[in-house]
Motif scaffolding. Sequence first.
Motif, PDB file in Angstrom:
ATOM      1  N   ILE A 676     -26.378 -22.919 -23.032  1.00 22.45           N
ATOM      2  CA  ILE A 676     -26.959 -21.470 -22.906  1.00 22.45           C
ATOM      3  C   ILE A 676     -25.703 -20.884 -22.478  1.00 22.45           C
ATOM      4  O   ILE A 676     -25.442 -21.190 -21.201  1.00 22.45           O
ATOM      5  CB  ILE A 676     -28.187 -21.371 -22.127  1.00 22.45           C
ATOM      6  N   GLY A 677     -25.203 -19.773 -23.083  1.00 22.46           N
ATOM      7  CA  GLY A 677     -24.196 -19.117 -22.558  1.00 22.46           C
ATOM      8  C   GLY A 677     -24.940 -18.055 -21.571  1.00 22.46           C
ATOM      9  O   GLY A 677     -24.183 -17.366 -20.572  1.00 22.46           O
ATOM     10  N   ARG A 678     -25.860 -17.230 -22.020  1.00 17.98           N
ATOM     11  CA  ARG A 678     -26.567 -16.035 -21.317  1.00 17.98           C
ATOM     12  C   ARG A 678     -27.998 -16.112 -21.791  1.00 17.98           C
ATOM     13  O   ARG A 678     -28.379 -16.264 -22.906  1.00 17.98           O
ATOM     14  CB  ARG A 678     -25.776 -14.920 -21.519  1.00 17.98           C
ATOM     15  N   THR A 679     -28.756 -15.916 -20.736  1.00 15.73           N
ATOM     16  CA  THR A 679     -30.518 -15.785 -20.991  1.00 15.73           C
ATOM     17  C   THR A 679     -30.558 -14.506 -20.993  1.00 15.73           C
ATOM     18  O   THR A 679     -30.336 -13.549 -20.248  1.00 15.73           O
ATOM     19  CB  THR A 679     -31.024 -16.507 -19.963  1.00 15.73           C
ATOM     20  N   ILE A 680     -31.243 -13.933 -22.353  1.00 18.95           N
ATOM     21  CA  ILE A 680     -31.436 -12.572 -22.481  1.00 18.95           C
ATOM     22  C   ILE A 680     -32.829 -12.106 -22.313  1.00 18.95           C
ATOM     23  O   ILE A 680     -33.274 -11.165 -21.558  1.00 18.95           O
ATOM     24  CB  ILE A 680     -31.163 -12.058 -24.053  1.00 18.95           C
ATOM     25  N   GLU A 809     -37.207 -13.646 -16.955  1.00 19.27           N
ATOM     26  CA  GLU A 809     -35.941 -13.247 -16.964  1.00 19.27           C
ATOM     27  C   GLU A 809     -35.786 -12.390 -18.243  1.00 19.27           C
ATOM     28  O   GLU A 809     -36.277 -12.595 -19.415  1.00 19.27           O
ATOM     29  CB  GLU A 809     -34.857 -14.118 -17.305  1.00 19.27           C
ATOM     30  N   ASP A 811     -32.908  -9.468 -19.521  1.00 19.73           N
ATOM     31  CA  ASP A 811     -31.469  -8.783 -19.370  1.00 19.73           C
ATOM     32  C   ASP A 811     -31.244  -7.621 -20.013  1.00 19.73           C
ATOM     33  O   ASP A 811     -30.774  -7.811 -21.295  1.00 19.73           O
ATOM     34  CB  ASP A 811     -30.505  -9.934 -19.803  1.00 19.73           C
ATOM     35  N   TRP A 814     -27.543  -6.171 -21.023  1.00 19.28           N
ATOM     36  CA  TRP A 814     -27.006  -6.826 -21.971  1.00 19.28           C
ATOM     37  C   TRP A 814     -27.332  -5.979 -23.369  1.00 19.28           C
ATOM     38  O   TRP A 814     -26.537  -5.759 -24.110  1.00 19.28           O
ATOM     39  CB  TRP A 814     -27.250  -8.233 -22.248  1.00 19.28           C
ATOM     40  N   GLU A 844     -23.449 -12.724 -32.925  1.00 17.90           N
ATOM     41  CA  GLU A 844     -23.469 -13.034 -31.322  1.00 17.90           C
ATOM     42  C   GLU A 844     -24.086 -14.548 -31.144  1.00 17.90           C
ATOM     43  O   GLU A 844     -24.000 -14.735 -29.896  1.00 17.90           O
ATOM     44  CB  GLU A 844     -24.475 -12.134 -30.961  1.00 17.90           C
ATOM     45  N   TYR A 860     -31.660 -16.513 -25.902  1.00 17.17           N
ATOM     46  CA  TYR A 860     -30.386 -16.786 -25.332  1.00 17.17           C
ATOM     47  C   TYR A 860     -29.064 -16.774 -26.078  1.00 17.17           C
ATOM     48  O   TYR A 860     -29.188 -16.897 -27.542  1.00 17.17           O
ATOM     49  CB  TYR A 860     -30.509 -18.326 -24.670  1.00 17.17           C
ATOM     50  N   LEU A 861     -28.099 -16.531 -25.684  1.00 18.26           N
ATOM     51  CA  LEU A 861     -26.403 -16.690 -26.300  1.00 18.26           C
ATOM     52  C   LEU A 861     -26.220 -18.211 -26.282  1.00 18.26           C
ATOM     53  O   LEU A 861     -26.133 -18.657 -25.269  1.00 18.26           O
ATOM     54  CB  LEU A 861     -25.810 -15.673 -25.725  1.00 18.26           C
TER      55      LEU A 861
END
Length: 871
Positions: A676-680, A809, A811, A814, A844, A860-861
């Motif tokens: 996971i690069g980033r959790t949205i 979470e 985001d 973003w 993305e 997630y990313l």
Amino acid sequence: MRYHTHVSTGWDSLDHIIDHLRWGDNVVWQVDSIDDYQRLVLPFVNSALSRNERVVYIRFGRHMPILDERPNLMIYRLETGNSFESFSREVHSIITREGRDVLYVFDLLSDLLHIWATDLMIGDFFVITCPYLFQLNTIAYFAILRNSHSFKSIARIRETTQVLIDVYNADGKLCIHPLKVERRYSPTMFLPHIKEKRRLVPVINSVEAAQLFSRLSHYDTTGAHRHLDYWDRLFMEARRLLQSDAAEAERKDLIQQLSRLMLTRDERLLALIRSHFTLEDMLSIKDRLIGTGFIGGKSVGMLLARKILMKDDPDTWGNTLEHHDSFYIGSDVFYSYIVQNGWWQTFMEHKTREGYFPKAMELKEKMENGVFPEEIVERFKLMLEYFGQSPSIVRSSSLLEDAFGSAFAGKYDSFFCVNQESPKQRYESFEKAVLRIFACTMSEDALTYRLQRGLDQSDEQMAILVMRVSGSYRTSYFFPDLAGVGLSRNPFVWKKGMDPQEGMVRLVFGLGTRAVNRVEHDYPRILAIDDPLAKPLVGLNDIRKYSQHYVDLLNLENNQIETVTLVEALEKGTPEKFDLMGIRDTEAVDAMREMGRPVKDYRILTFDPFLSETPFVDLMRRMFARLEQTYDHPVEIEFTVNFDQKGDLKINLLQCRPFKAMGSGPNDPLPDPREIGRTILRVEGNAIGAAISKEVTRIIFVDPEQYGDLSVQEKYAVARLIGKLNKAIAAGNGGSVLLMGPGRWGTCTPAMGVPVTFSEINHVTVIAEISHSTGSLVPDLSFGTHFFHDLVETGIVYLAVYPEDPEVECDLDWIRSRPNMLSALVPEGERFAHVVRVAETKDERLRIQSDVEHRKVLCYLALDDERKEIA
């Protein structure tokens, strides 16, 4: 184009009698046998083909073909099992395609009785087809069997056709007797004519005429039999069979035949009906049927569920189920209403691709203002006299409704008739309700629903169920003690150890409208059958705030349905068993006393004593288990609960339909954190839907902070804008779409969320409702509501997002940082670019995955392979 050109019947003598045929003529032959009809058709066709005329044979009968294949003869073979609409539409299409100046031969119309079972529909078919043939300057031959149709049906045919001729066999000789011949006349035209060799000789002597008609009198049954529709004669046969010592197999066969004409065409339901219904049941339904045709899915579901339970345990359910005395308005009334008001051509245009929506809007307006024939009006009035001043509810019960795979939940309307008026006003209110239900078949939501499920060309006749409202009089109010919706599978297990196969219930005090709709400012009680006292507060622990505060009821003084506060409802009198439903809110009472305000009986509706001290939960468990087992499919029910004078609990089972439970599908584990690069977005628990693992190609985001500052009109404009973005998805300009917004999607109150219709969001993949402090923007996991059904049937995953929850979470920054593609997709929506953001994410590597077993959803990313190695 031809005008008044004479055309031969192929028989010179007959041509002389009726002065030939004219273009535009519809010719109906009343015959004793198909052989007589064929002897008249063959010379007509032979003569036409010899002149190189275009001849079309419409083949649909069970009898032997009237015409064999030959050069220049076009034969269309129609499916004999087709319904009235399908059959009529196919004939209409053939006539349109063939165009002007064509000669037609139709099979024996009487054979259609074996498909439609009613003379009414034979007459309707003739009324809509013949004028169209006349308009296209054709000549058409039809035939009906003598004594197979009611006087009324023959009268409709006589009124519509241009030529009507009786054909007899008298002592071995053919007798031709013209009864109607439009646009020409001769002194002997309407006399009977006897065939002598090739000539037709008129019977002009009174003595011979009297002798002839005396001999022919045995052909004509003038008793009550001829006044009856074929439909009525069929049920007379059922009564005769019931009173005889016929074998059970013979009775079951007749039940099957009557079921296909009155209950359903669905083979799964027909098998259940054959196992549970008796001939007495079929006759009982017929006795309460207004008109003819099917009683519709809602009526069938209600009756079948009751029969299943009674057969399983007659002692328990016989003492528990509240009796019903419903009436049914048959589906044929719907088609005849359209035909007899002259709208069938518009209805056919609606069935085309280009006319599907525009012509429906035209029909919708017309259908609210048509008229019923006198005999239907009279039946309506007799039914209303039966109910008197008891409140009733007029409910949709269409052919496709409540079927396997198509619930149509919330797509059609129901209307309460409080009936506290004069008989004239009661009738006007009832008729208005019926017409509004007919018209709702043409609503955009219903049309979109049918189109999305490939049902846009299916027959969707609207039958109607008229029920006595379940409940009691409370001074000037009328309502049941409780009402609700039940699902035999629990779609939202909010606590470890709960068994989803035990089912769940959505329970309210008062009318059940608050259980089936997404109510605003209110929270019905959600209970799991295997743990009924556990409360799914979705992270919100204020039991007072998140309980039911309003009651839907019938106001007898104002003659309408109303929503009042619980306090107002109780001021008219507290129900005897109310202590089982609500606990006293002592804190509220003390607070009001301290403020010097009048102290009222404040209650909190927890329903806990009712659930723990009555047999209700056990009865629901048993009901769910039996119905699901018999249907071999999860089911949904609607019900009311009342207490009789002895204090015993009575359940009124109002509705039962197959329910498409959300299957788990493949349950891939959520990704390793290193992927996971980033959790949205991460949600745990507040999710409904099958397992999902997809790339998200687009996010449509309504910013909660900006949305709250809009005016009411602007909030509605945002809803319409979302609808346009939804259409862009349908057009192929979007893949897997995540839709996010504040509060409740599909609310009726803009302050509670975005007031879209479901047809404006039906192409998204995942829908998220975000809690926000502005106003009352709080999600609502509305299990059992019409909105919930739409999500389930469409396969949309639902998330309730509470950013204040430490387990969540979200985001949003973003999403706000992505370029907004709104104006590129919907240029006119640019003024709302600060509120509505469209982020294209196909490049993305944005994924959304769910773990159904643990009720977790993660968006997630994803890292690419190179970045994974670094991690």
